[in-house]
Design a protein around this motif. Sequence first.
Motif, PDB file in Angstrom:
ATOM      1  N   PHE A 176      -0.015 -39.528  -7.221  1.00 34.90           N
ATOM      2  CA  PHE A 176       1.053 -38.784  -6.560  1.00 34.90           C
ATOM      3  C   PHE A 176       0.537 -38.178  -5.264  1.00 34.90           C
ATOM      4  N   ASN A 177       1.430 -38.045  -4.298  1.00 34.90           N
ATOM      5  CA  ASN A 177       1.094 -37.308  -3.083  1.00 34.90           C
ATOM      6  C   ASN A 177       0.886 -35.838  -3.426  1.00 34.90           C
ATOM      7  N   ARG A 178       0.064 -35.190  -2.641  1.00 33.63           N
ATOM      8  CA  ARG A 178      -0.255 -33.780  -2.908  1.00 33.63           C
ATOM      9  C   ARG A 178       0.990 -32.903  -2.879  1.00 33.63           C
ATOM     10  N   ASN A 179       1.941 -33.247  -2.013  1.00 34.33           N
ATOM     11  CA  ASN A 179       3.151 -32.439  -1.876  1.00 34.33           C
ATOM     12  C   ASN A 179       4.355 -33.062  -2.569  1.00 34.33           C
ATOM     13  N   ALA A 180       4.103 -33.948  -3.521  1.00 35.72           N
ATOM     14  CA  ALA A 180       5.196 -34.631  -4.219  1.00 35.72           C
ATOM     15  C   ALA A 180       6.004 -33.648  -5.068  1.00 35.72           C
ATOM     16  N   ASP A 181       7.252 -34.010  -5.325  1.00 31.47           N
ATOM     17  CA  ASP A 181       8.130 -33.178  -6.154  1.00 31.47           C
ATOM     18  C   ASP A 181       8.000 -33.500  -7.636  1.00 31.47           C
ATOM     19  N   PHE A 182       7.200 -34.504  -7.967  1.00 25.09           N
ATOM     20  CA  PHE A 182       7.030 -34.907  -9.362  1.00 25.09           C
ATOM     21  C   PHE A 182       5.558 -35.251  -9.566  1.00 25.09           C
ATOM     22  N   ILE A 183       4.858 -34.431 -10.335  1.00 22.00           N
ATOM     23  CA  ILE A 183       3.428 -34.636 -10.582  1.00 22.00           C
ATOM     24  C   ILE A 183       3.161 -34.425 -12.066  1.00 22.00           C
ATOM     25  N   THR A 184       2.506 -35.391 -12.687  1.00 22.92           N
ATOM     26  CA  THR A 184       2.176 -35.278 -14.111  1.00 22.92           C
ATOM     27  C   THR A 184       0.675 -35.394 -14.329  1.00 22.92           C
ATOM     28  N   SER A 185       0.199 -34.786 -15.414  1.00 24.97           N
ATOM     29  CA  SER A 185      -1.196 -34.915 -15.840  1.00 24.97           C
ATOM     30  C   SER A 185      -1.186 -35.440 -17.272  1.00 24.97           C
ATOM     31  N   HIS A 186      -1.741 -36.629 -17.476  1.00 25.82           N
ATOM     32  CA  HIS A 186      -1.707 -37.248 -18.794  1.00 25.82           C
ATOM     33  C   HIS A 186      -2.865 -36.739 -19.643  1.00 25.82           C
ATOM     34  N   LEU A 187      -2.506 -36.128 -20.764  1.00 28.68           N
ATOM     35  CA  LEU A 187      -3.483 -35.513 -21.657  1.00 28.68           C
ATOM     36  C   LEU A 187      -3.584 -36.253 -22.987  1.00 28.68           C
ATOM     37  N   THR A 188      -3.072 -37.478 -23.033  1.00 30.82           N
ATOM     38  CA  THR A 188      -3.008 -38.220 -24.290  1.00 30.82           C
ATOM     39  C   THR A 188      -4.387 -38.509 -24.873  1.00 30.82           C
ATOM     40  N   SER A 189      -5.329 -38.927 -24.042  1.00 34.23           N
ATOM     41  CA  SER A 189      -6.677 -39.237 -24.560  1.00 34.23           C
ATOM     42  C   SER A 189      -7.349 -37.965 -25.080  1.00 34.23           C
ATOM     43  N   GLU A 190      -7.172 -36.849 -24.353  1.00 32.05           N
ATOM     44  CA  GLU A 190      -7.739 -35.580 -24.815  1.00 32.05           C
ATOM     45  C   GLU A 190      -7.092 -35.166 -26.131  1.00 32.05           C
ATOM     46  N   TRP A 191      -5.793 -35.392 -26.228  1.00 34.70           N
ATOM     47  CA  TRP A 191      -5.069 -35.062 -27.451  1.00 34.70           C
ATOM     48  C   TRP A 191      -5.580 -35.885 -28.634  1.00 34.70           C
ATOM     49  N   SER A 192      -5.751 -37.173 -28.417  1.00 33.99           N
ATOM     50  CA  SER A 192      -6.233 -38.057 -29.492  1.00 33.99           C
ATOM     51  C   SER A 192      -7.630 -37.654 -29.953  1.00 33.99           C
ATOM     52  N   ASP A 214       2.501 -38.764 -30.270  1.00 33.95           N
ATOM     53  CA  ASP A 214       1.837 -39.932 -29.692  1.00 33.95           C
ATOM     54  C   ASP A 214       1.239 -39.609 -28.325  1.00 33.95           C
ATOM     55  N   LYS A 215       2.100 -39.355 -27.337  1.00 36.36           N
ATOM     56  CA  LYS A 215       1.641 -39.048 -25.979  1.00 36.36           C
ATOM     57  C   LYS A 215       1.875 -37.574 -25.663  1.00 36.36           C
ATOM     58  N   LEU A 216       0.986 -37.007 -24.851  1.00 33.35           N
ATOM     59  CA  LEU A 216       1.103 -35.621 -24.416  1.00 33.35           C
ATOM     60  C   LEU A 216       0.876 -35.569 -22.917  1.00 33.35           C
ATOM     61  N   ILE A 217       1.848 -35.040 -22.194  1.00 34.07           N
ATOM     62  CA  ILE A 217       1.792 -35.010 -20.722  1.00 34.07           C
ATOM     63  C   ILE A 217       2.185 -33.629 -20.224  1.00 34.07           C
ATOM     64  N   ALA A 218       1.391 -33.097 -19.316  1.00 33.47           N
ATOM     65  CA  ALA A 218       1.757 -31.856 -18.623  1.00 33.47           C
ATOM     66  C   ALA A 218       2.480 -32.229 -17.339  1.00 33.47           C
ATOM     67  N   VAL A 219       3.637 -31.648 -17.116  1.00 34.90           N
ATOM     68  CA  VAL A 219       4.411 -31.908 -15.896  1.00 34.90           C
ATOM     69  C   VAL A 219       4.123 -30.758 -14.936  1.00 34.90           C
ATOM     70  N   ASN A 220       3.184 -30.986 -14.040  1.00 35.40           N
ATOM     71  CA  ASN A 220       2.740 -29.921 -13.134  1.00 35.40           C
ATOM     72  C   ASN A 220       3.813 -29.497 -12.150  1.00 35.40           C
ATOM     73  N   ARG A 221       4.644 -30.433 -11.771  1.00 37.41           N
ATOM     74  CA  ARG A 221       5.705 -30.115 -10.811  1.00 37.41           C
ATOM     75  C   ARG A 221       6.880 -31.046 -11.043  1.00 37.41           C
TER      76      ARG A 221
END
Length: 614
Positions: free
Chosen positions: A337-353, A373-380
Amino acid sequence: MKSKQWFTPVRFSHLTGHAGVGSIVRDQNDYLLFVKDTSTWPIKNLTKLHAVERVKRHLEVSSNLVLPPEASIDETANLRISGGAIPTVRFPNWALCNLCNTLHLAPWKNSSVEISQKLKCPTCNKGTLSQVTWCAVSSYGDLIDVPWHKLSHRNPKNDAQTHCRSSSNESYLKLELNERGRWEVQCKKCGAKNSLEMTDFQRNVHKQPGYRERKSLNGEVVTYTVMEVNDPRVFSSVSERALVIPPESNIDKTSLFFRLTQQSQLVAGIKDAKRPLQKKREVKKAMRELKCSEEELFSALEEIDRGDLKDAVDFSNITPDDMMFDEFEALTTIQKFNRNADFITSHLTSEWSDYLGSLSESGDIRPEINVIDKLIAVNRLRVIEVYKGFQRAASDAEDFDPTPIVAPDFTGNLDWLPAIELFGEGMFFTLNNEIIEKWEQHPLIRQRALEIETRYQDSEIILPDEAIPTPRFILLHTLAHALVRELESIAGYPAASLQERVYSSAEKKMAGVLIYTAVPDIAGSLGGIIEQAKPRRFIKLLDSAFKQLEWCSMDPVCGDMEGQGPSWLNRAACHGCVLLPDTSCSYNNVFLDRVFIKGKPDEGIPSLKEFVKK
């Protein structure tokens, strides 16, 4: 009255809800006001939303989306307003004396009293006047004053009552409670009186406050019902939301290109300049306002001429049915994602597993938690909410399927709709599709969901298209509510500030929940939900939610109810366990049932944990 023009502040988010076009709101001077349609809004103070083409396609909107006007009041300069204000008109037009109960028509018109002061009753000279809280609505969306004279004389008992004529120059009607505690309107001239309860009357015209009457088409008769202004049938807003996702969300809003797309007047001034000197003047004006060089300005103009994002990306195949799936794909796909994007996610699935695996070895984990199953933080995230209009419902509402939606532009001539953009953060998770597929095939679970679906088909409730009472949806929706309630107690977020979005489809293998907070401000929020999405915190959140779903303070009554809530569209769900404030639930607080997660052994209904591999 003095100071007839007065301004009342309202939040952007309210303009697509209870304070939208067509609503009745109360101002700071305790007057009731009708919010006028968008054709009366100040055009020069409106801002067009960009990078929303996918949103428009998803929500079946062909018009431009425009932010409502924003204004500020300078209290040091005689309440001068800068920016643009949304016009209103005082409604209802009748006022009632608190002592003699006499009705007066628009007593403020010729009064010299300050707007912030109460009006004295000219009949008794002792009481004060307040607007009546009664109106009349039709299922076509009309809103008019109650015809008090007509209602008081609708069942004449003698010639005097039959020939009594209405007069706008005298106050001869009274509105008061009778000995049985029911509202009754009485004519002081002839003695005619009638109760207001269950009162209908008919006209062949359509009307909104502050607008001229217009004849109904083909001479159709319009049924009006008298009700109080705070009755939910008087006004129901119709608005829809969608997320802005890649590629549109990746636009860099700090770029000169984007800022120039927001300055249509500057662009038009340069392009429409016919003389070199005039063009040079417009170019310097743009350079000064955008703080850029001439070379950068012309480069951005060339970029606009080549086509903006709408032309660069193919949206022709996007349909409304794809909205939830497209968002689900954007949330579950790992991408840059671009630094100033309106939609930014951080995928935490491997850490969760990994974290789940370490806990499973020690056996210190609830079986249900393994369904994640999957866990994702939606930063923005950026959410667009479009106001499509409103509905009203008279006593004949059952004859309409559904009741008509009145567009926010009463003239039908505008090419835009009001919309707001919300910025925030959230957490997103999915359930293991294989586990859910096995669980939802159980015959008792299917039968329990079918009972709710049958009730929904027989009800008058209208929900978003994705809200289908399948076992999968009911499970996801109930779990979402439990997590919101836990976030309120653990993370300190008021439940009313949180929103849910349920992604449910067996055909498309969707089983996910997005919980987010979003406000009409670029700052969004402070990262509290993102912190709760981290595996070590999220597992505690889940554990508390599953415990909450097992038991309710109203059990065994709540767990054994055949139906609860509107049209009995809930089963084991009440205010003691999973119901949320209406502002938090996108689905009217229905399709909720804790039994879909905790099971009901005495009836043979299995719990979710019985389908999870230990």
